[in-house]
Enzyme design. Structure first.
Site: not given
Length: 622
Positions: A271, A306, A422
């Site tokens: 991420e 994402s 995130h």
């Protein structure tokens, strides 16, 4: 007629106030994102005004009718109170989206559309993250409250200045004429003036510098233009079939002359590990692993969020639509990706994501893509490690992942998507102060996930399957926190690390400087394993002589071939740059190199048309 004149003036004052607020919110948007946008000049202002007028006209046509429709009913205090409140509420609701995008734009790189705010699989994420967003970006809320207060206080009131009389026939004719003219003017303004087709989101590229579209646009316009749009992809027909396939074909045939390598395959999607966060002191393990891997120096993401990364990496499907493929109307199309291909070769397949089940529709995608098993927060087994927001901390979930891999029959293919780097950028309390804060808010969490990756490899290296495994590591996209000018160009916004690591093959090490994208990962894995197959892939193998990358963002297609970058929007090229020499994309070569412009334009047209035809005809398999 005096009362009718007064209410007409009230309407004009209210609409003018909304126009001023839109402009003020744009200035605020620019001020909060000055490091992203190149300029805010008169051309930007004029373009912004055009889109603001269009959005305001769309939204307020009903209020034009409510204010100007002939009849004495509209002078009643009760009606006027309702009219003012509803005008305020509806306009304020859409003005709020401008303020939300002041921050959200940093994460997506574009103005929000209707599909983004209603995306399936994002509901619980949004609910879970709203409190942390409000705490972190409290000043946006404060600014919005100030604007809301001023909007209400400055909103014009209707005051009856003459007795209400029954209108004569002549007066009614005048009032109906004014109403019809006002509606006509509103419709004309909403379509952007006298033009063949109504103004579209992509038209913003004509009113400012490359990369300034989001500053010219406003979020209400983007939502309104997509609210009734059923298609996720724009229809194109640039070439006839024969000519199309001669320029570009997505059919790939792998026919190796070496025996198949029965290695396990583990794909790790990190991420927000964009290039802006790598090699800067917060990713010591990944930096070290790069030196032991086959590293693609010029790696690119095929999307900015994402949900775009998973089909790109695992199914070689780029994000070239107005909506993410996973949440689009084509999400149930047949897919011939890695899970299906490797399952035919006897692989056990699985997908892991530490967030709550249903997040971003990854569990649904896993089924459609052909994975045997999906493991989310609900399937996690181990010590308590919930981050309190939306999933299991990376270190713990990656250890769970490693243990599950050990339990699988070989060969296996498995992918994991990390979550801790995130927003809301939480790490376990026991690691407070352990990782460098870095220069941006995300980098401490990047450091934690890098540490989690180290612990995963430490445990994995002790397992019997380790030396018989190909590890592929890619970021899902860049982060919103790039703090260098290079990170904010149309190249830097998509630059990510991609690497292949085979612990049993010390010769498979080095730096590949060709242009490599997420959709190249699938054919490259299959090529490395010497798997004979035919497939539809919009990427190419790392062994291919082709050297291109394609990605898309809010109406603009970005195409890189060799050292050149072409921006393509509204069915035409809008910029050509030598991105290796001109790293900040300042020298537009469009008119200086017409031959290259023509060649690259033809390729991107063929690529777009092929993608459209394959997706809309459910032809992503052979």
């Amino acid at each position: 007629m005096n009362n009718y004149k007064n209410i007409s003036i009230v309407l004009l004052k209210r609409l003018l106030l909304v126009v001023l607020i839109y402009q003020a919110s744009r200035v605020f948007f620019f001020y909060m994102n000055t490091d992203v946008f190149q300029t805010f000049n008169l051309k930007t202002f004029k373009g912004g005004l055009l889109f603001d007028f269009a959005a305001i006209a769309y939204l307020n046509i009903i209020f034009v009718i409510a204010h100007l429709f002939p009849g004495n009913f509209k002078y009643e205090p009760g009606y006027q109170k309702w009219l003012k409140l509803s005008f305020y509420a509806i306009n304020l609701l859409f003005i709020a989206t401008n303020f939300i995008d002041t921050i959200y734009y940093r994460f997506t790189g574009k103005r929000s559309t209707f599909s983004m705010i209603t995306a399936k699989g994002m509901e619980r994420e949004a609910i879970g993250l709203i409190p942390s967003f409000l705490r972190e970006f409290w000043y946006i809320g404060v600014a919005f409250l100030i604007f809301s207060f001023l909007f209400w206080k400055m909103l014009a009131n209707f005051k009856q200045k003459s007795p209400i009389e029954k209108p004569t026939k002549n007066i009614l004719i005048k009032q109906y004429s004014i109403l019809i003219l006002a509606i006509a003017a509103g419709l004309l303004i909403s379509r952007g003036g006298f033009r063949k087709k109504p103004i579209k989101i992509v038209d913003a590229v004509a009113y400012g510098e490359l990369g300034n579209s989001a500053l010219i646009l406003n979020t209400p316009f983007c939502i309104l233009k997509t609210i009734a749009k059923k298609e996720d992809i724009d229809k194109v027909n640039y070439f006839k079939e024969d000519e199309l396939t001669s320029i570009y074909s997505p059919k790939i045939s792998l026919n190796p002359n070496q025996p198949q390598i029965k290695k396990n395959v583990v794909v790790i999607i990190l991420e927000s590990f964009g290039d802006e966060n790598v090699g800067r002191g917060c990713t010591p393990f990944l930096d070290s692993l790069i030196t032991k891997s086959y590293y693609f120096k010029n790696g690119f993401a095929n999307g900015k969020v994402s949900i775009d990364a998973v089909p790109s990496i695992l199914s070689s499907i780029p994000s070239l639509m107005n909506n993410s493929f996973i949440s689009s109307s084509y999400s149930l199309n047949k897919i011939h990706g890695l899970p299906v291909i490797l399952k035919k070769e006897g692989y056990n397949t699985s997908f892991f994501h530490g967030a709550f089940n249903g997040s971003q529709n990854f569990d649904q995608y896993a089924k459609i893509a052909g994975f045997d098993n999906y493991y989310g927060k609900d399937e996690y087994v181990g010590k308590e490690a919930f981050d309190g927001k939306w999933g299991i901390y990376d270190e713990d979930f990656m250890q769970f992942f490693c243990n599950k891999l050990t339990s699988f029959k070989q060969p296996f293919f498995s992918s994991i998507f990390t979550i801790s780097s995130h927003n809301p950028y939480k790490i376990p309390e026991k690691y407070t102060g352990k990782f460098p804060k870095g220069t941006t808010v995300i980098q401490e969490c990047i450091g934690y996930t890098d540490f989690s990756l180290r612990q995963f490899f430490k445990t994995a290296s002790k397992q019997s399957w380790y030396k018989n495994t190909l590890f592929v590591i890619s970021s899902d996209h860049t982060s919103s926190e790039g703090d260098r000018e290079l990170d904010r160009t149309n190249i830097g916004l998509f630059s990510i690390p991609i690497l292949f690591f085979d612990p049993s093959d010390p010769k498979f090490v080095g730096v590949n400087e060709n242009n490599f994208q997420q959709i190249d990962i699938m054919p490259s894995i299959l090529d490395y394993l010497n798997i004979k197959t035919e497939m539809v892939s919009f990427g190419k193998s790392y062994k291919s002589k082709e050297n291109f990358v394609v990605y898309y963002l809010q109406g603009t297609y970005h195409y890189i071939r060799d050292d050149y970058y072409l921006a393509f929007a509204n069915n035409k090229p809008i910029g050509l740059y030598n991105w290796k020499k001109d790293v900040y994309l300042k020298d537009n070569l469009l008119s200086k190199d017409p031959k290259r412009t023509g060649e690259m334009s033809n390729f991107i047209k063929a690529y777009i048309q092929t993608f459209y035809e394959r997706v809309t005809n459910d032809a992503l398999t052979l």
